[in-house]
Each structure stands twice: as structure tokens, then as C-alpha cells.
Design a protein around this motif. Structure first.
Motif, PDB file in Angstrom:
ATOM      1  N   HIS A 157       0.737  -0.781  -0.188  1.00 20.29           N
ATOM      2  CA  HIS A 157       0.091   0.500   0.371  1.00 20.29           C
ATOM      3  C   HIS A 157       1.257   1.092  -0.059  1.00 20.29           C
ATOM      4  O   HIS A 157       0.579   2.450  -0.749  1.00 20.29           O
ATOM      5  CB  HIS A 157      -1.184  -0.148   1.372  1.00 20.29           C
ATOM      6  N   LYS A 158       1.489   0.840   1.112  1.00 16.71           N
ATOM      7  CA  LYS A 158       3.152   2.337   0.842  1.00 16.71           C
ATOM      8  C   LYS A 158       3.777   2.764   0.066  1.00 16.71           C
ATOM      9  O   LYS A 158       3.527   3.871  -0.110  1.00 16.71           O
ATOM     10  CB  LYS A 158       3.703   2.615   3.004  1.00 16.71           C
ATOM     11  N   MET A 159       3.906   1.771  -0.352  1.00 16.77           N
ATOM     12  CA  MET A 159       4.582   1.437  -1.750  1.00 16.77           C
ATOM     13  C   MET A 159       4.374   2.720  -2.808  1.00 16.77           C
ATOM     14  O   MET A 159       4.816   3.778  -3.566  1.00 16.77           O
ATOM     15  CB  MET A 159       5.158   0.781  -2.293  1.00 16.77           C
ATOM     16  N   PHE A 160       2.773   1.887  -3.175  1.00 13.59           N
ATOM     17  CA  PHE A 160       1.893   3.052  -4.551  1.00 13.59           C
ATOM     18  C   PHE A 160       1.677   4.160  -4.015  1.00 13.59           C
ATOM     19  O   PHE A 160       1.829   4.852  -4.579  1.00 13.59           O
ATOM     20  CB  PHE A 160       0.972   1.897  -4.601  1.00 13.59           C
ATOM     21  N   PHE A 161       1.508   4.017  -2.482  1.00 11.38           N
ATOM     22  CA  PHE A 161       1.005   5.668  -2.291  1.00 11.38           C
ATOM     23  C   PHE A 161       2.399   7.204  -2.430  1.00 11.38           C
ATOM     24  O   PHE A 161       1.995   7.749  -2.898  1.00 11.38           O
ATOM     25  CB  PHE A 161       0.565   5.516  -0.729  1.00 11.38           C
ATOM     26  N   LYS A 162       3.601   6.330  -1.939  1.00 11.88           N
ATOM     27  CA  LYS A 162       4.207   7.078  -2.344  1.00 11.88           C
ATOM     28  C   LYS A 162       4.811   7.572  -2.922  1.00 11.88           C
ATOM     29  O   LYS A 162       4.826   8.933  -3.395  1.00 11.88           O
ATOM     30  CB  LYS A 162       5.472   6.673  -1.396  1.00 11.88           C
ATOM     31  N   ARG A 163       4.258   6.746  -4.090  1.00 11.34           N
ATOM     32  CA  ARG A 163       4.605   7.532  -5.968  1.00 11.34           C
ATOM     33  C   ARG A 163       3.410   7.881  -6.490  1.00 11.34           C
ATOM     34  O   ARG A 163       3.189   7.568  -7.488  1.00 11.34           O
ATOM     35  CB  ARG A 163       5.110   5.743  -6.706  1.00 11.34           C
ATOM     36  N   GLY A 164       2.503   7.564  -5.369  1.00 11.45           N
ATOM     37  CA  GLY A 164       0.894   8.751  -5.920  1.00 11.45           C
ATOM     38  C   GLY A 164       0.406   7.288  -6.447  1.00 11.45           C
ATOM     39  O   GLY A 164      -0.725   7.963  -7.800  1.00 11.45           O
ATOM     40  N   ILE A 165       0.510   6.725  -6.755  1.00  7.37           N
ATOM     41  CA  ILE A 165       0.114   5.797  -6.989  1.00  7.37           C
ATOM     42  C   ILE A 165      -1.752   5.175  -6.185  1.00  7.37           C
ATOM     43  O   ILE A 165      -1.412   4.740  -5.142  1.00  7.37           O
ATOM     44  CB  ILE A 165       0.660   4.433  -8.181  1.00  7.37           C
TER      45      ILE A 165
END
Length: 205
Positions: A157-165
Motif C-alpha cells: 500500500h505505502k509503496m504505491f501511495f508514496k509514488r502517487g499510485i
């Protein structure tokens, strides 16, 4: 002639929700014969049923749906058939399938468990390697027929969110796209000041 495939669950009373969330309540509170008109009332968390998560779900982020352009939620679809995998791996074939700005949908078939306790407790998860690939490919959105791409502590989740996905969760009917070639995904959220929103996701084929 275009055809539209609905990839969303119906919002209804007692819709299956995560054990930590409040139940969905949908009921009629005004009646034509008594009040002169009909009206239904909905009480629901934003993460019930088919919905989109923004980074603010798990990170400190000021971004809310009413501030986002509509083109963030429409684009070329790319289906990855990942059924039968408990941990969804990266595969070399995805290098050719996934393009920049695609809306990538993961078909696991786990939507068959929707409404059962196993759905939220025993779902497949996205591997770190696949998440990293999708991030590097600069996809626009990621969607799946799962309640989440991962489990606590929600690293993917956080990986995606940190890149705006942004992440579309609790999709259904993705099997209907298996033999489809090109398709477009339309996933407009409500114009709501919140970190998540119910969404009617459709594929235009």
C-alpha cells in the motif's frame, strides 16, 4: 459498437465489509404515501464495497478527491491474470504487457470469496517485486478483485501511495476481461473531500 462491463459491487444494506469497519446501512426514510416523496438514506464507510484509496488512507497526505482531475481515473486497461497465486509474483511477460499510464487490473478470482470471512483474512497479496515493477512502469492506477494488495503492516500500500499510485479494491467480474484485447477503464470516484471513495468501475471494450 462499444460494450461496458461493470466491475463493481452493488451498494446495498449489509454489504460485506472489513471486520474493523461499521456495517453498511441503506434504508428508506421517507415514503410517498406519508411524506409525499420517496427517499433512501445511506450510512457507509468510504472503504466499503468497490472503492479507491488515496495516499491519505495510510500516509500523511493532503490530497482529497475533489481536488483531483478526472483524467486520473480513466485510461487504457491492462489485465494481468494472476489467478492461483497466494503471493503474486513478477513475471517477465509483464515487461511487454504493462505500459506507462496503464490502469493495471489484477485478476485473482478471489472475488468468489466475497461475503465470506475468508475474503478479508486469507486473500492473496502482491509481491514487493511486482509492486516495484508497477511503480517503475509509472502505471496510473492499480485495481484488484481483493480487499487489499497486502496485509499488515501494509508495505505494498505505502509503496504505491508514496509514488502517487491510487488503489482500487474489491473489484469483481475481472474474469470477463480475460479474452478481451484492448479496453478502457473508467473509475470515477465521488467528488468528496475524503481519503477514499466508492466507485463505479467499468471497462469499455
Amino acid at each position: 459498437m462499444s460494450k461496458y462491463i461493470d466491475l463493481s459491487y452493488t451498494i446495498e444494506a449489509e454489504l460485506s465489509v472489513h471486520p474493523f469497519d461499521n456495517e453498511v446501512k441503506l434504508y428508506q426514510d421517507k415514503f410517498l404515501d406519508v411524506d409525499g416523496y420517496n427517499n433512501s438514506r445511506l450510512e457507509s464507510g468510504m472503504h466499503a464495497g468497490t472503492h479507491i484509496d488515496l495516499p491519505g488512507h495510510l500516509l500523511r497526505s493532503p490530497t482529497l478527491f475533489d481536488e483531483l482531475p478526472l483524467d486520473r481515473f480513466i485510461g487504457n486497461g491492462c489485465l494481468l491474470n494472476v489467478s492461483g497465486e497466494d503471493v503474486i509474483p513478477m513475471k517477465e511477460e509483464y515487461l511487454q504487457l504493462v505500459k506507462k499510464n496503464d490502469i493495471v487490473l489484477l485478476y485473482t478470482g478471489f472475488d468468489r470469496q466475497f461475503g465470506r470471512k475468508t475474503y478479508f483474512a486469507q486473500h492473496p497479496v502482491v509481491s514487493i517485486e511486482l509492486a516495484a515493477f508497477l511503480i517503475n512502469a509509472e502505471v496510473k492506477l492499480i485495481g484488484m478483485d481483493l480487499p487489499a494488495p497486502d496485509k499488515y503492516p501494509f508495505k505494498v500500500h505505502k509503496m504505491f501511495f508514496k509514488r502517487g499510485i491510487f488503489i482500487i479494491e474489491n473489484m469483481t467480474n475481472l474474469d470477463r476481461l480475460i479474452d478481451v484485447g484492448d479496453f478502457e477503464v473508467i473509475a470515477f470516484p465521488l467528488k468528496v473531500r475524503a481519503e477514499a471513495s466508492p466507485v463505479r468501475v467499468v471497462a469499455k471494450v
